[in-house]
Structures are given as structure tokens and as C-alpha cells.
Design a protein around this motif. Structure first.
Motif, PDB file in Angstrom:
ATOM      1  N   LEU A 168       0.826  -1.205   0.000  1.00  0.00           N
ATOM      2  CA  LEU A 168       0.000   0.000   0.000  1.00  0.00           C
ATOM      3  C   LEU A 168       0.860   1.254   0.000  1.00  0.00           C
ATOM      4  CD1 LEU A 168      -2.829  -0.856   2.576  1.00  0.00           C
ATOM      5  CD2 LEU A 168      -2.841  -1.137   0.081  1.00  0.00           C
ATOM      6  N   ASN A 169       0.458   2.209  -0.845  1.00  0.00           N
ATOM      7  CA  ASN A 169       1.039   3.543  -0.858  1.00  0.00           C
ATOM      8  C   ASN A 169      -0.015   4.495  -0.295  1.00  0.00           C
ATOM      9  OD1 ASN A 169       2.463   5.887  -1.335  1.00  0.00           O
ATOM     10  ND2 ASN A 169       2.046   5.925  -3.531  1.00  0.00           N
ATOM     11  N   VAL A 170       0.248   5.012   0.917  1.00  0.00           N
ATOM     12  CA  VAL A 170      -0.729   5.839   1.627  1.00  0.00           C
ATOM     13  C   VAL A 170      -0.198   7.265   1.731  1.00  0.00           C
ATOM     14  CG1 VAL A 170      -2.022   6.160   3.768  1.00  0.00           C
ATOM     15  CG2 VAL A 170      -1.492   3.837   2.956  1.00  0.00           C
ATOM     16  N   ASN A 171      -1.005   8.235   1.276  1.00  0.00           N
ATOM     17  CA  ASN A 171      -0.617   9.646   1.337  1.00  0.00           C
ATOM     18  C   ASN A 171      -1.688  10.442   2.073  1.00  0.00           C
ATOM     19  OD1 ASN A 171       1.892  10.376  -0.546  1.00  0.00           O
ATOM     20  ND2 ASN A 171       0.800   8.652  -1.457  1.00  0.00           N
ATOM     21  N   PHE A 172      -1.213  11.438   2.857  1.00  0.00           N
ATOM     22  CA  PHE A 172      -2.106  12.261   3.653  1.00  0.00           C
ATOM     23  C   PHE A 172      -2.060  13.707   3.192  1.00  0.00           C
ATOM     24  CE2 PHE A 172      -0.858   8.766   6.387  1.00  0.00           C
ATOM     25  CZ  PHE A 172      -2.080   8.346   6.895  1.00  0.00           C
ATOM     26  N   PRO A 173      -3.230  14.345   3.040  1.00  0.00           N
ATOM     27  CA  PRO A 173      -3.230  15.784   2.759  1.00  0.00           C
ATOM     28  C   PRO A 173      -2.802  16.553   3.995  1.00  0.00           C
ATOM     29  CG  PRO A 173      -5.465  15.028   3.186  1.00  0.00           C
ATOM     30  CD  PRO A 173      -4.592  13.795   3.194  1.00  0.00           C
ATOM     31  N   ASN A 174      -2.314  17.754   3.790  1.00  0.00           N
ATOM     32  CA  ASN A 174      -1.855  18.581   4.908  1.00  0.00           C
ATOM     33  C   ASN A 174      -3.018  19.414   5.430  1.00  0.00           C
ATOM     34  OD1 ASN A 174      -0.343  19.920   6.777  1.00  0.00           O
ATOM     35  ND2 ASN A 174       0.790  21.179   5.320  1.00  0.00           N
ATOM     36  N   THR A 175      -3.915  18.737   6.155  1.00  0.00           N
ATOM     37  CA  THR A 175      -5.084  19.412   6.706  1.00  0.00           C
ATOM     38  C   THR A 175      -5.541  18.681   7.951  1.00  0.00           C
ATOM     39  OG1 THR A 175      -7.397  20.040   6.319  1.00  0.00           O
ATOM     40  CG2 THR A 175      -6.608  18.069   5.193  1.00  0.00           C
ATOM     41  N   ALA A 176      -6.100  19.416   8.869  1.00  0.00           N
ATOM     42  CA  ALA A 176      -6.688  18.806  10.065  1.00  0.00           C
ATOM     43  C   ALA A 176      -8.110  18.346   9.812  1.00  0.00           C
ATOM     44  CB  ALA A 176      -6.659  19.811  11.214  1.00  0.00           C
ATOM     45  N   HIS A 177      -8.619  18.560   8.601  1.00  0.00           N
ATOM     46  CA  HIS A 177     -10.024  18.258   8.297  1.00  0.00           C
ATOM     47  C   HIS A 177     -10.111  17.150   7.240  1.00  0.00           C
ATOM     48  CE1 HIS A 177     -11.001  21.769  10.681  1.00  0.00           C
ATOM     49  NE2 HIS A 177     -10.193  22.476   9.935  1.00  0.00           N
ATOM     50  N   ILE A 178      -9.482  16.040   7.519  1.00  0.00           N
ATOM     51  CA  ILE A 178      -9.523  14.907   6.590  1.00  0.00           C
ATOM     52  C   ILE A 178     -10.935  14.336   6.534  1.00  0.00           C
ATOM     53  CG2 ILE A 178      -8.711  12.542   6.227  1.00  0.00           C
ATOM     54  CD1 ILE A 178      -6.015  13.400   7.333  1.00  0.00           C
ATOM     55  N   LYS A 179     -11.424  14.087   5.311  1.00  0.00           N
ATOM     56  CA  LYS A 179     -12.795  13.621   5.113  1.00  0.00           C
ATOM     57  C   LYS A 179     -12.927  12.106   5.223  1.00  0.00           C
ATOM     58  CE  LYS A 179     -13.927  17.440   1.970  1.00  0.00           C
ATOM     59  NZ  LYS A 179     -14.295  17.797   0.561  1.00  0.00           N
ATOM     60  N   GLY A 180     -11.823  11.391   5.121  1.00  0.00           N
ATOM     61  CA  GLY A 180     -11.891   9.936   5.160  1.00  0.00           C
ATOM     62  C   GLY A 180     -10.837   9.329   4.261  1.00  0.00           C
ATOM     63  N   ILE A 181     -11.009   8.054   3.956  1.00  0.00           N
ATOM     64  CA  ILE A 181     -10.054   7.292   3.152  1.00  0.00           C
ATOM     65  C   ILE A 181     -10.658   6.978   1.792  1.00  0.00           C
ATOM     66  CG2 ILE A 181      -8.890   5.037   2.945  1.00  0.00           C
ATOM     67  CD1 ILE A 181      -8.552   5.060   5.979  1.00  0.00           C
ATOM     68  N   ARG A 182      -9.857   7.119   0.744  1.00  0.00           N
ATOM     69  CA  ARG A 182     -10.254   6.718  -0.606  1.00  0.00           C
ATOM     70  C   ARG A 182      -9.266   5.675  -1.138  1.00  0.00           C
ATOM     71  NH1 ARG A 182     -13.763   9.733  -4.063  1.00  0.00           N
ATOM     72  NH2 ARG A 182     -15.367  10.641  -2.718  1.00  0.00           N
ATOM     73  N   ILE A 183      -9.778   4.551  -1.622  1.00  0.00           N
ATOM     74  CA  ILE A 183      -8.956   3.580  -2.347  1.00  0.00           C
ATOM     75  C   ILE A 183      -8.853   4.086  -3.778  1.00  0.00           C
ATOM     76  CG2 ILE A 183      -8.636   1.172  -2.980  1.00  0.00           C
ATOM     77  CD1 ILE A 183      -8.663   1.762   0.057  1.00  0.00           C
ATOM     78  N   CYS A 184      -7.634   4.277  -4.267  1.00  0.00           N
ATOM     79  CA  CYS A 184      -7.412   5.019  -5.509  1.00  0.00           C
ATOM     80  C   CYS A 184      -6.514   4.247  -6.465  1.00  0.00           C
ATOM     81  CB  CYS A 184      -6.729   6.356  -5.219  1.00  0.00           C
ATOM     82  SG  CYS A 184      -7.509   7.368  -3.955  1.00  0.00           S
ATOM     83  N   ARG A 185      -6.440   4.785  -7.667  1.00  0.00           N
ATOM     84  CA  ARG A 185      -5.385   4.403  -8.600  1.00  0.00           C
ATOM     85  C   ARG A 185      -4.350   5.522  -8.622  1.00  0.00           C
ATOM     86  NH1 ARG A 185      -5.832   7.241 -13.465  1.00  0.00           N
ATOM     87  NH2 ARG A 185      -7.885   8.160 -13.832  1.00  0.00           N
ATOM     88  N   GLN A 186      -3.164   5.201  -9.084  1.00  0.00           N
ATOM     89  CA  GLN A 186      -2.100   6.195  -9.217  1.00  0.00           C
ATOM     90  C   GLN A 186      -2.429   7.148 -10.352  1.00  0.00           C
ATOM     91  OE1 GLN A 186       1.935   4.589  -9.323  1.00  0.00           O
ATOM     92  NE2 GLN A 186       2.417   5.979 -11.003  1.00  0.00           N
ATOM     93  N   ALA A 187      -2.372   8.428 -10.090  1.00  0.00           N
ATOM     94  CA  ALA A 187      -2.690   9.415 -11.119  1.00  0.00           C
ATOM     95  C   ALA A 187      -1.591   9.484 -12.179  1.00  0.00           C
ATOM     96  CB  ALA A 187      -2.865  10.794 -10.496  1.00  0.00           C
ATOM     97  N   ASN A 188      -1.981   9.876 -13.370  1.00  0.00           N
ATOM     98  CA  ASN A 188      -1.014  10.217 -14.413  1.00  0.00           C
ATOM     99  C   ASN A 188      -0.491  11.608 -14.076  1.00  0.00           C
ATOM    100  OD1 ASN A 188       0.456  10.795 -16.678  1.00  0.00           O
ATOM    101  ND2 ASN A 188      -1.282  10.785 -18.094  1.00  0.00           N
ATOM    102  N   ALA A 189       0.559  11.610 -13.256  1.00  0.00           N
ATOM    103  CA  ALA A 189       1.114  12.874 -12.763  1.00  0.00           C
ATOM    104  C   ALA A 189       2.625  12.740 -12.690  1.00  0.00           C
ATOM    105  CB  ALA A 189       0.535  13.187 -11.384  1.00  0.00           C
ATOM    106  N   ASN A 229      -8.810  16.868  -2.511  1.00  0.00           N
ATOM    107  CA  ASN A 229     -10.135  16.985  -1.918  1.00  0.00           C
ATOM    108  C   ASN A 229     -10.177  16.513  -0.465  1.00  0.00           C
ATOM    109  OD1 ASN A 229     -12.303  17.802  -4.155  1.00  0.00           O
ATOM    110  ND2 ASN A 229     -10.697  16.581  -5.127  1.00  0.00           N
ATOM    111  N   GLN A 230      -9.016  16.529   0.174  1.00  0.00           N
ATOM    112  CA  GLN A 230      -8.873  16.306   1.615  1.00  0.00           C
ATOM    113  C   GLN A 230      -9.197  14.883   2.061  1.00  0.00           C
ATOM    114  OE1 GLN A 230     -11.369  19.651   3.035  1.00  0.00           O
ATOM    115  NE2 GLN A 230      -9.483  20.711   3.556  1.00  0.00           N
ATOM    116  N   TYR A 231      -8.892  13.922   1.198  1.00  0.00           N
ATOM    117  CA  TYR A 231      -9.007  12.513   1.562  1.00  0.00           C
ATOM    118  C   TYR A 231      -7.617  11.887   1.704  1.00  0.00           C
ATOM    119  CZ  TYR A 231     -13.984  12.545   0.317  1.00  0.00           C
ATOM    120  OH  TYR A 231     -15.329  12.814   0.252  1.00  0.00           O
ATOM    121  N   VAL A 232      -7.520  10.843   2.511  1.00  0.00           N
ATOM    122  CA  VAL A 232      -6.329  10.001   2.537  1.00  0.00           C
ATOM    123  C   VAL A 232      -6.374   9.110   1.302  1.00  0.00           C
ATOM    124  CG1 VAL A 232      -5.052   8.238   3.808  1.00  0.00           C
ATOM    125  CG2 VAL A 232      -6.403   9.950   5.051  1.00  0.00           C
ATOM    126  N   SER A 233      -5.319   9.105   0.509  1.00  0.00           N
ATOM    127  CA  SER A 233      -5.274   8.239  -0.669  1.00  0.00           C
ATOM    128  C   SER A 233      -4.560   6.939  -0.323  1.00  0.00           C
ATOM    129  CB  SER A 233      -4.573   8.928  -1.839  1.00  0.00           C
ATOM    130  OG  SER A 233      -3.193   9.081  -1.590  1.00  0.00           O
TER     131      SER A 233
END
Length: 257
Positions: A168-189, A229-233
Motif C-alpha cells: 500500500l502507498n498511503v498519502n495524507f493531505p496537509n489538513t486537520a479536516h480529513i474527510k476519510g479514506i479513498r482507495i485510488c489508482r495512481q494518477a497520471n502525474a 479533496n482532503q481525503y487520505v489516498s
């Protein structure tokens, strides 16, 4: 009721004294017996590098109470290899966690990241493995809002294991207002890189790498979208890099050698 406490290997790429690994150690101590093997200096951007041609040093250190800790002169991947062979002596830990990285490892960053390569090496060894990263590069980063999610994800991996050859690759946004967890694919970035050219006192050019991280993906199922969008990926990744979809294409080619 069982008194079983899992053995947990903690590694990172920011170095054994980084604030992120201190937080990760604290969380893992609530779950099991912690063994730390981490680089003696920052190793960001090392990818899956290993040390060849020079000796490795592995020194026992006493930094945090009730934690078995070792400082390693090598790369994050070296840390995992030495931990498995010399500290656990082939008896694999129940979990390998890497981080918490100071800075994101979403999109293409997963290939460059020492944090993620350490977790990948854990998975190669057959250990359920997770890499954790936070969108804050500063040494004063606040990891508190990520702690409950780290514990919850680690407990789920311990309870359920991981599909073969994945981690698992888990990333956290820099916010105290996390909305929850999203199971994602890796973005084309990827990084649109530039090199700042300068001249040393001997009139020889040298370069500082810089750049802008570009997301070329409008999908709402990606790690980049989740973080924006303030989710844990949470992205399941694999170390089998075969492009299976390309095999039929290549089989249609005519090799007239």
C-alpha cells in the motif's frame, strides 16, 4: 484472548532522527513489538538503490524508550535487507511500515521515493508492507491528524494480509479536516523538471534540479484527486512491472532477425 504482539519493522528515507519516523514508531508501539532500521542520514529520492562496492555499517542506537533501533549507513532498501537477514535472521516480521515521509509520494513519485522503495522491498520479501507520506516537507510537520488513520490501516493489513506481490502507498493531505479514506489508482502525474544552472568559483557549471508537479489526469478515482479533496489516498501497488496489456501488441510484431 491472546497476548500475541506482532513484530513490526519500521524504516524510512528521511533518516533515523526525522520527526516522521518518531511518530510512526509511537503509533506502531501501540500495536506490537517495534524494530527500527533506518538510514543514518537523509536518503530521499534514492528509489530502489542498494549499496554495492563498499561496506555497510549497522549500529545499534538508543533513541526512543522500549524500541530496538539500528542506524544504517546505506539506503532505505539496504535497511530492509539487513533487517530481514541480520536482525530478524530470516524470520520475517509481521508488518513493514515505512515513513512517515516528509512530502507526498503520489503519482510518479512512487518510483523515485526511498520511502516507497523500502516498503516495496518489504513486499518483495513477502512481508505485508505500507508506505506512509504527508504533504508537508518541513521538519516541523504536524502528523497528528494522520495518526488514527495510520493505526487503522496498519491493523487492517495485519488482520487481512495483502494480495500476493502488492503493498500500500498511503498519502495524507496537509489538513486537520480529513474527510476519510479513498482507495485510488495512481494518477497520471509527473514532474516537469528544470535545472537551475550556476557557476562555481572555478568557473565550472553545476545544476540544482527544480520543477513543477503536473497532474495530467482528470479522474476522480486518483490519488491526486483524493489529496486535493482532503481525503487520505490508499493505492495498492505492485513490483511486477510487466505491461501485460502490451504483450498481445508485441506478439503481433514481425521480428525478421
Amino acid at each position: 484472548m491472546t497476548n500475541f504482539k506482532p513484530n513490526i519493522l519500521v524504516v524510512n528515507d528521511d533518516g533515523i532522527t526525522a520527526p516522521g519516523i518518531k511518530v510512526l514508531i509511537h503509533i506502531m508501539k501501540e500495536i506490537g513489538r517495534v524494530v527500527v532500521v533506518a538510514p543514518d542520514s537523509p536518503q530521499s529520492g534514492m528509489g530502489h538503490a542498494i549499496t554495492i562496492g563498499k561496506p555497510l555499517r549497522l549500529d545499534k542506537v538508543d533513541i526512543y524508550e522500549d524500541v530496538e533501533m539500528y542506524s544504517c549507513s546505506g539506503t532505505p532498501v539496504d535497511c530492509v535487507k539487513l533487517a530481514v537477514t541480520k536482525i530478524f535472521k530470516g524470520k520475517k516480521p509481521d508488518l513493514c511500515v515505512s515513513g512517515i515521509n516528509h512530502g507526498l509520494n503520489n503519482g510518479i513519485n512512487v518510483l523515485y521515493s526511498g520511502t516507497m522503495s523500502a516498503a516495496v522491498e518489504g513486499a518483495i520479501e513477502g512481508i505485508p508492507s505500507i508506505g506512509f507520506s504527508l504533504d508537508d516537507y518541513t521538519w516541523q510537520a504536524n502528523f497528528s491528524h494522520a495518526e488514527k488513520y495510520i493505526k487503522a490501516i496498519a491493523l487492517q493489513v495485519l488482520a487481512n494480509g495483502m494480495p500476493t506481490a502488492t503493498l500500500l502507498n498511503v498519502n495524507f493531505p496537509n489538513t486537520a479536516h480529513i474527510k476519510g479514506i479513498r482507495i485510488c489508482r495512481q494518477a497520471n502525474a509527473k514532474w516537469a523538471e528544470d535545472f537551475d544552472e550556476r557557476t562555481d568559483p572555478y568557473k565550472r557549471p553545476y545544476y540544482w534540479i527544480s520543477g513543477v508537479f503536473q497532474v495530467n489526469d482528470k479522474g476522480e478515482d486518483t490519488d491526486s484527486w483524493a489529496l486535493d479533496n482532503q481525503y487520505v489516498s490508499v493505492v495498492p501497488i505492485q513490483f511486477d512491472m510487466t505491461a501485460h496489456h502490451a504483450i498481445p501488441v508485441l506478439n503481433s510484431w514481425k521480428f525478421n532477425a
